[in-house]
Enzyme design. Sequence first.
Site, short mmCIF file in Angstrom:
data_model
loop_
_atom_site.label_atom_id
_atom_site.label_comp_id
_atom_site.label_asym_id
_atom_site.label_seq_id
_atom_site.Cartn_x
_atom_site.Cartn_y
_atom_site.Cartn_z
N LYS A 162 0.78 -1.28 0.07
CA LYS A 162 0.03 -0.05 0.15
C LYS A 162 0.97 1.23 0.09
O LYS A 162 2.24 1.29 0.12
CB LYS A 162 -0.96 -0.07 1.13
CG LYS A 162 -0.17 0.01 2.55
CD LYS A 162 -0.95 -0.19 3.65
CE LYS A 162 -0.44 -0.20 5.00
NZ LYS A 162 -1.09 -0.66 6.39
N TYR A 214 13.34 31.53 5.28
CA TYR A 214 12.29 32.58 5.62
C TYR A 214 12.32 32.88 6.97
O TYR A 214 12.98 32.23 7.93
CB TYR A 214 10.95 31.31 5.56
CG TYR A 214 10.52 31.05 4.29
CD1 TYR A 214 9.79 32.09 3.66
CD2 TYR A 214 10.40 29.92 3.84
CE1 TYR A 214 9.27 31.72 2.17
CE2 TYR A 214 9.91 29.52 2.31
CZ TYR A 214 9.28 30.44 1.69
OH TYR A 214 8.83 30.20 0.53
#
Length: 361
Positions: free
Chosen positions: A36, A255
């Site tokens: 999965k 940032y």
Amino acid sequence: MLRDTYLEIDLDLLKNNIQEIQNFIGPDVILGAVVKANAYGHGAVELAKYLSTIGVNRFLVATLSEALELKAYNVMIMGHTPDRLLEHIVENQIIQTVFTLDQCLKLNELGKKSNQIVKVHLKIETGFNRLGFQIKEDLIETIHDIYHLDFIEIEGAFTHLTLKDETSDMLQINKFLNLMKDLEKIGVHIPIQHILDSIGMVLYPDYHLNMVRVGALIYGLQSEERGVLKVKQILSFKTKISHKKVIQAGESISYGNRWVAKKQTRIATLPFGYADGYPRNMYQKGYVTINQKKYPIIGVICMDQCMIALDEDDYSEEEVIILGRKVNEMTVEEAAHLAETNKNDIVSRFSLRVPRVYVGG
Ligand SMILES: *Cc1c(COP(=O)(O)O)cnc(C)c1O
């Protein structure tokens, strides 16, 4: 390859991991390979293709979309498929997990329409309280009814452990096994019974039953404290420097100007960020490895890029290891620890824009 940032997956190590697991479970237990979430980020289509050449022939996924990608193989969905999509299950001969009578009746109708037997596995609720038939008075009768539907074959039944501790796990295991016994008594025989995932498989070798559902261990991600198998991490995450410069004391990075140079510093920009799956909360913890030496990620990690502080050498053509398994490289285990999550979370985050490169095999 359209990027310098990529995942390298070692199929020889994968083969070793499979052999380790198969030696541990023996020839009579089916290895259900859990692929999965794009095989925990490793690439489900490629891995299934390779695994099927080395004797693995049962693949487990969570969703219909994942199953359709692997419809050429023997694939089973462990999660819920909405009623409106059940026709795809029948059409593509996918094995479906069921946990209500109503789902079985719908699948039976669809099977009848296309004259096909639909294989299902019953999910039994024993304590996880996620999906599953609750064990109540009428469950035996319900399963008996399902068993006798003309176009349904109950190929398997399973439950899933919470792995709290041995007492609680044994309580779940016994609830499941008692139900199987009660079903046998009324002539309902379910051939593929399974309970255990990677951790459970190692902890409870007496309860492998007919199949184990193994994800993490295939990829070499083993719980350190509970691990006994010689499996190895098959994935490395690599990149190359995209830009280099020298900044002066007082200049800042990224940032919020959060990282400020205390002295003249050589920095390098790397073309990976949190949109590739690298945890953004590795801020102030992350590092990469060049020539077996660690270099800290400095400043806030951006969506597509981040910066490291270099030393005096020139590394422009060198491979940068973001995650690896060699000396001074950050392993998935360490990344999980630093990012305060688990290993499966680290690897299943790798996004589709990161190319996967397969070596060996
Ligand atoms: C994901 C999953 C597994 C595999 O778990 P691992 O810990 O990766 O081995 C097994 N069973 C179920 C029901 C799952 O959802």
